[in-house]
Design a protein around this motif. Structure first.
Motif, short mmCIF file in Angstrom:
data_model
loop_
_atom_site.label_atom_id
_atom_site.label_comp_id
_atom_site.label_asym_id
_atom_site.label_seq_id
_atom_site.Cartn_x
_atom_site.Cartn_y
_atom_site.Cartn_z
N PRO A 1 0.34 -0.75 0.37
CA PRO A 1 0.13 0.57 0.26
C PRO A 1 0.53 1.50 -0.05
CG PRO A 1 -1.25 -1.41 1.71
CD PRO A 1 0.27 -2.46 1.12
N GLU A 2 0.28 2.20 -0.17
CA GLU A 2 0.61 3.35 -0.11
C GLU A 2 1.35 4.07 0.76
OE1 GLU A 2 0.24 8.17 -2.04
OE2 GLU A 2 -1.55 6.65 -2.92
N GLY A 3 3.25 4.09 1.09
CA GLY A 3 3.23 4.72 2.31
C GLY A 3 3.93 3.86 2.96
N ALA A 4 3.59 2.18 2.82
CA ALA A 4 4.59 0.91 3.04
C ALA A 4 5.81 1.47 2.65
CB ALA A 4 3.61 -0.57 3.34
N SER A 5 7.06 0.60 3.17
CA SER A 5 7.82 -0.18 2.59
C SER A 5 8.19 -1.32 2.64
CB SER A 5 9.09 1.38 3.07
OG SER A 5 9.17 2.55 2.70
N PRO A 6 9.58 -1.51 1.93
CA PRO A 6 9.71 -3.24 2.39
C PRO A 6 10.62 -3.06 3.14
CG PRO A 6 10.53 -2.67 -0.25
CD PRO A 6 9.93 -0.89 0.44
N GLU A 7 10.25 -4.25 3.79
CA GLU A 7 11.46 -4.66 4.40
C GLU A 7 11.92 -6.14 4.99
OE1 GLU A 7 8.99 -4.61 9.02
OE2 GLU A 7 7.68 -3.03 8.23
N LEU A 8 12.00 -6.89 3.57
CA LEU A 8 12.35 -8.34 3.47
C LEU A 8 13.68 -7.60 2.97
CD1 LEU A 8 9.67 -10.17 3.07
CD2 LEU A 8 10.74 -10.07 5.02
N PRO A 9 14.64 -8.85 3.40
CA PRO A 9 16.30 -8.22 2.32
C PRO A 9 16.02 -8.86 1.81
CG PRO A 9 16.39 -9.91 4.05
CD PRO A 9 15.18 -9.38 4.01
N PRO A 10 16.85 -8.67 0.43
CA PRO A 10 16.81 -8.50 -1.09
C PRO A 10 17.32 -10.14 -0.72
CG PRO A 10 18.18 -7.17 -1.10
CD PRO A 10 17.22 -6.91 0.50
N ARG A 11 16.84 -11.19 -1.99
CA ARG A 11 17.55 -12.48 -1.86
C ARG A 11 18.79 -11.90 -2.65
NH1 ARG A 11 14.32 -16.13 -3.47
NH2 ARG A 11 12.02 -15.59 -3.45
#
Length: 183
Positions: free
Chosen positions: A173-183
């Motif tokens: 959703p708008e305003g949320a940032s990714p948290e999981l590390p990249p592969r």
């Protein structure tokens, strides 16, 4: 996003019926994979019923269910699933240190045998596509047959969820940032 959800103003009668069914249930809204599945209303209706069982009707307490869901989000690198379930997992009593270790792809220091077994079952099942006899026996001893069956069903459902999110590139959703590390 590769495939947007159907436009709410142009839903077919069947799509509208399923949309309203989902929105009036415990989820309270239609988003993420459920919105994508509305392109195929019978899939959406059937999958949401399975999802309702996996989220709200299993023999697993919410802390263990949410642990399994976060593990599946990490396995599939499903940012949307992580975003949706991290706050629910914390509210259900999963320790913040456990959640952070999962996010980093590490094995947490679990506070219970149940948590350790749920994590081991989910991660082993995802990696090996089966459970070795020793882990199966331990899981059955710690969780019991009913909870083990429910855990495997939950893993299957969240595999479907994560595949849908990843294939159709459902964004946060708008305003949320990714948290999981990249592969």
């Amino acid at each position: 996003m590769r495939l947007a959800p159907p436009d709410p103003d142009t839903l077919t009668p069947d799509q509208r019926r399923v949309h309203d069914l989902i929105a009036s249930g415990p989820r309270g809204q239609v988003r993420g994979p459920l919105a994508i599945w509305l392109h195929r209303p019978r899939l959406a209706e059937t999958a949401q019923a399975l999802g309702a069982y996996c989220r709200y009707g299993t023999t697993l307490d919410p802390r263990l269910s949410e642990l399994a869901i976060l593990c599946m989000a990490v396995v599939w690198r499903s940012e949307f699933e992580w975003w949706a379930h991290k706050p629910i997992a914390l509210k259900a009593g999963l320790a913040p240190d456990t959640v952070e270790a999962l996010r980093r792809g590490e094995t947490p220091a679990f506070s219970s045998d149940e948590e350790e077994v749920v994590h081991a079952v989910v991660t082993t099942l995802a990696a090996e596509r089966r459970l070795p006899d020793a882990l199966y026996s331990r899981a059955e001893a710690v969780l019991g047959t009913d909870r083990l069956v429910d855990l495997v069903g939950l893993c299957g459902y969240y595999t479907l969820i994560s595949m849908t999110l990843n294939v159709f590139e459902v964004p946060l959703p708008e305003g949320a940032s990714p948290e999981l590390p990249p592969r």
